[in-house]
Design a protein around this motif. Sequence first.
Motif, mmCIF file in Angstrom:
data_model
loop_
_atom_site.group_PDB
_atom_site.id
_atom_site.type_symbol
_atom_site.label_atom_id
_atom_site.label_comp_id
_atom_site.label_asym_id
_atom_site.label_seq_id
_atom_site.Cartn_x
_atom_site.Cartn_y
_atom_site.Cartn_z
ATOM 1 N N TRP A 9 60.938 46.697 45.077
ATOM 2 C CA TRP A 9 59.859 47.417 45.740
ATOM 3 C C TRP A 9 58.525 46.810 45.371
ATOM 4 C CZ3 TRP A 9 56.494 50.430 42.665
ATOM 5 C CH2 TRP A 9 56.847 50.504 41.329
ATOM 6 N N ILE A 15 55.471 54.041 48.278
ATOM 7 C CA ILE A 15 55.273 55.453 47.931
ATOM 8 C C ILE A 15 54.029 56.001 48.625
ATOM 9 C CG2 ILE A 15 54.646 56.981 46.018
ATOM 10 C CD1 ILE A 15 57.561 56.427 46.068
ATOM 11 N N THR A 18 54.698 56.557 52.388
ATOM 12 C CA THR A 18 55.549 57.722 52.582
ATOM 13 C C THR A 18 54.761 59.003 52.329
ATOM 14 O OG1 THR A 18 57.470 56.444 51.916
ATOM 15 C CG2 THR A 18 57.687 58.832 51.851
ATOM 16 N N ARG A 69 56.357 65.142 44.656
ATOM 17 C CA ARG A 69 57.300 64.108 45.081
ATOM 18 C C ARG A 69 56.682 62.727 44.928
ATOM 19 N NH1 ARG A 69 61.794 63.906 49.000
ATOM 20 N NH2 ARG A 69 61.883 61.804 49.839
ATOM 21 N N GLY A 73 58.339 60.149 42.547
ATOM 22 C CA GLY A 73 58.844 58.926 43.164
ATOM 23 C C GLY A 73 58.327 57.679 42.476
ATOM 24 N N GLU A 74 57.041 57.675 42.126
ATOM 25 C CA GLU A 74 56.484 56.522 41.394
ATOM 26 C C GLU A 74 57.173 56.350 40.042
ATOM 27 O OE1 GLU A 74 52.295 56.799 40.913
ATOM 28 O OE2 GLU A 74 51.921 55.795 42.828
ATOM 29 N N ARG A 76 60.139 57.402 39.128
ATOM 30 C CA ARG A 76 61.535 57.002 39.298
ATOM 31 C C ARG A 76 61.669 55.541 39.719
ATOM 32 N NH1 ARG A 76 65.493 61.565 41.117
ATOM 33 N NH2 ARG A 76 64.616 63.339 40.025
ATOM 34 N N LEU A 77 60.743 55.057 40.547
ATOM 35 C CA LEU A 77 60.801 53.646 40.931
ATOM 36 C C LEU A 77 60.555 52.744 39.724
ATOM 37 C CD1 LEU A 77 59.070 53.522 44.415
ATOM 38 C CD2 LEU A 77 61.418 52.921 43.873
ATOM 39 N N LEU A 83 65.783 58.090 43.829
ATOM 40 C CA LEU A 83 64.573 58.746 44.329
ATOM 41 C C LEU A 83 64.748 60.262 44.396
ATOM 42 C CD1 LEU A 83 63.449 56.215 47.044
ATOM 43 C CD2 LEU A 83 62.478 56.601 44.788
#
Length: 110
Positions: A9, A15, A18, A69, A73-74, A76-77, A83
Amino acid sequence: MVHRPDGPWDPGLQIERTTLAWLRTTLAFIIGLLVLLRMLGHVSALAALICAALALPLGLATGWLLWRRHLDGERRLRDRAPLPGGALPAAVSALAVLAGCSGLAFVIFA
């Protein structure tokens, strides 16, 4: 030679795109519901109050889920973890159903 980031990514782009898409969707539903509530208020104040009591907290909760989220999400990436789950899509779906029911109430009461 093009530098490729370490991982599948590009940090800072996926992120945010999205998050902005979810934010636009949420704001469109909230604005649409507010316009519908304004029109419904001229026909039935009780129906408008009931729809407002459901729509506005759901819109705020969706915004909070959106921000949570994004941060999750950041993280988790960066950790290469799966995700986040589907709480935000479920909230936006509930907001869409509420918008449809409010529109139906406007048509029936008008």
